[in-house]
Structures are given as C-alpha cells and as structure tokens.
Design an enzyme around this catalytic site. Structure first.
Site, PDB file in Angstrom:
ATOM      1  N   ASP A   1       0.867  -0.884  -0.146  1.00 49.16           N
ATOM      2  CA  ASP A   1       0.025  -0.111   0.001  1.00 49.16           C
ATOM      3  C   ASP A   1       1.075   1.159   0.181  1.00 49.16           C
ATOM      4  O   ASP A   1       2.228   1.077   0.332  1.00 49.16           O
ATOM      5  CB  ASP A   1      -0.908   0.034   1.096  1.00 49.16           C
ATOM      6  CG  ASP A   1      -1.646   1.292   1.434  1.00 49.16           C
ATOM      7  OD1 ASP A   1      -2.528   1.675   0.534  1.00 49.16           O
ATOM      8  OD2 ASP A   1      -1.638   1.920   2.642  1.00 49.16           O
TER       9      ASP A   1
ATOM     10  N   ASP B   1       0.021   5.031   0.732  1.00 46.97           N
ATOM     11  CA  ASP B   1      -0.574   6.126   1.769  1.00 46.97           C
ATOM     12  C   ASP B   1      -0.566   5.589   3.031  1.00 46.97           C
ATOM     13  O   ASP B   1      -1.441   4.463   3.449  1.00 46.97           O
ATOM     14  CB  ASP B   1      -1.712   6.674   1.339  1.00 46.97           C
ATOM     15  CG  ASP B   1      -1.884   7.409  -0.067  1.00 46.97           C
ATOM     16  OD1 ASP B   1      -0.894   8.377  -0.380  1.00 46.97           O
ATOM     17  OD2 ASP B   1      -2.511   6.927  -0.997  1.00 46.97           O
TER      18      ASP B   1
ATOM     19  N   ASP C   1      -1.616  -0.445   6.164  1.00 44.98           N
ATOM     20  CA  ASP C   1      -1.674   0.372   7.383  1.00 44.98           C
ATOM     21  C   ASP C   1      -3.121   0.554   7.816  1.00 44.98           C
ATOM     22  O   ASP C   1      -3.290   0.941   8.885  1.00 44.98           O
ATOM     23  CB  ASP C   1      -0.809   1.784   7.127  1.00 44.98           C
ATOM     24  CG  ASP C   1      -1.939   2.650   6.333  1.00 44.98           C
ATOM     25  OD1 ASP C   1      -2.777   3.594   6.804  1.00 44.98           O
ATOM     26  OD2 ASP C   1      -2.200   2.275   5.056  1.00 44.98           O
TER      27      ASP C   1
END
Length: 229
Positions: free
Chosen positions: A12, A14, A170
């Site tokens: 991922d 961001d 995240d």
C-alpha cells in the site's frame, strides 16, 4: 528466482510507504470547507485506508454536496498534488525494506486507493519510482478496498500467485482486502488506536505500534519465514 523463492510483496502507498495522510487531510479540509463543511483530523481518521472515490461518494451523501464525484475527485487531486509535490515523507524503515527487497530481486508492486496521478507524483518525487515500477490504482479496477481487486490486479501484473504474495498495509480496509485476495498481510496501523479493529485480526503479522514499531529487519525476517522455494 529471488532470495525469497516465489514470494512477492505488494505495498500500500498512503500511510504505509509514505506519510501522506497530513497532505490528504489538508486537501480534504480545504475542499470540504468550500462546501461549508468543517472537517477535522478526527473526521479524517475514519477514512484512512478507504479509496478516494468511495470516500468522496460518502462525503457527497453525508454532507449533501451537489457536485458529481468525478468533479470532486479532480479538485481533490489538484489540491493534493500541490501539497504532495511540495513534500511527502517516506517512512525510513520502509524505504530501507524496499531497497533490500529490490536488491534481492523480490517482485514488488504498489496497490493504492489513490488516483494514478497522485501515486505517480509521490513515487517520482520520493525516488521510489526507480524501485517500484509496477503500480495499480483503485481507479483501474472495478472496486476499491476492502474489495480485493487492486491486490489481485497487482499480483497478476507481476505474475505472482496470490498465495505467494505478502501485503503491507496500514489500514483495516486494506487488511480485509488482502485477506479476501488470499494473501498474507503485515499490518502496520497508521492510526494505532485502530489496532483492535476486527479486520486486523486476520493479519499474519500485526505491529500494533504502527510505524514506531515497524523495522525493515522484522519484515525481512517474516518474509524469509514464509517463503517457499
């Protein structure tokens, strides 16, 4: 074959590779302010890990914004790209891991809920574009996270079996997407207060302290432990 056999890594962007949330928050705050909406950091935390188009569609309904999602997306991207190009911080341990994996010949891809323009701007601005050349945006698949589409598309591009892929994420929607894709997941919660979210219970390695706890060494050791020849 790479150091880790068949293992491939999907990252991922961001909140995982880069700390872009402050820029996304500021761009979102400015955009919503134009529509008479006061938007706080606490509000923003609800949308961490959710694709931009899905987020904008939710805002349009929640706040009664009479503008098409496509128009909102173009304006949000315009504001965000100004901030992203001015400076986006790469998490140092993440950069270290990507450099090590690249050196070891491990196939990697970026799978993000952001627009392709935003992803490309960040990767080129941080120099990660020379290490991460395979990219999938949620704009390019039918459904964003928590659907598995973006991860499955990334695996296909690097020629990897989903069962051999390890996702670094995240946010809870991303962890859900990884599980749905049949992939292992290293979860590094950006909002550490969300570490108890049910979606993170499916993670194969959960670093409850987020980036403060993450190390390239720990991720490397985990990847070595799950790799198949």
């Amino acid at each position: 074959m790479s150091t880790f056999g068949r293992t491939s890594v999907i990252l991922d962007l961001d909140g995982t590779l880069v700390d872009s949330e402050p820029n996304y928050y500021e761009a979102s705050r400015e955009l919503l302010a134009e529509h008479g909406v006061e938007y706080t950091w606490a509000d923003n935390e609800q949308y961490v890990g959710i694709g931009t188009q899905e987020t904008l569609a939710t805002w349009r309904d929640r706040y009664g914004i009479g503008v098409p999602v496509a128009e909102l997306l173009a304006e949000l991207d315009r504001r965000y790209l100004v901030l992203a190009r001015a400076g986006t911080h790469v998490f140092p341990e993440m950069r270290g891991l990507v450099e090590q994996l690249h050196g070891a010949g491990v196939p990697m891809a970026v799978a993000s809920g952001s627009s392709r323009a935003a992803i490309d701007a960040i990767l080129s601005g941080t120099g990660l574009d020379t290490l991460l050349t395979t990219v999938v945006s949620a704009d390019e698949v039918a459904r964003g996270k928590p659907a598995p589409d973006v991860f499955l598309a990334a695996a296909a591009l690097i020629g990897a079996d989903p069962a051999d892929c390890v996702v670094l994420e995240d946010a809870a929607p991303g962890a859900t997407a990884a599980h749905a894709a049949g992939m292992r997941c290293i979860a590094i919660p950006y909002v550490t207060a969300h570490a108890d979210a049910p979606a993170f219970a499916s993670a194969d390695l959960l670093l409850r302290g987020g980036q403060a706890e993450f190390t390239a060494r720990a991720a490397w050791d985990y990847l070595a432990s799950v790799s198949r020849p």
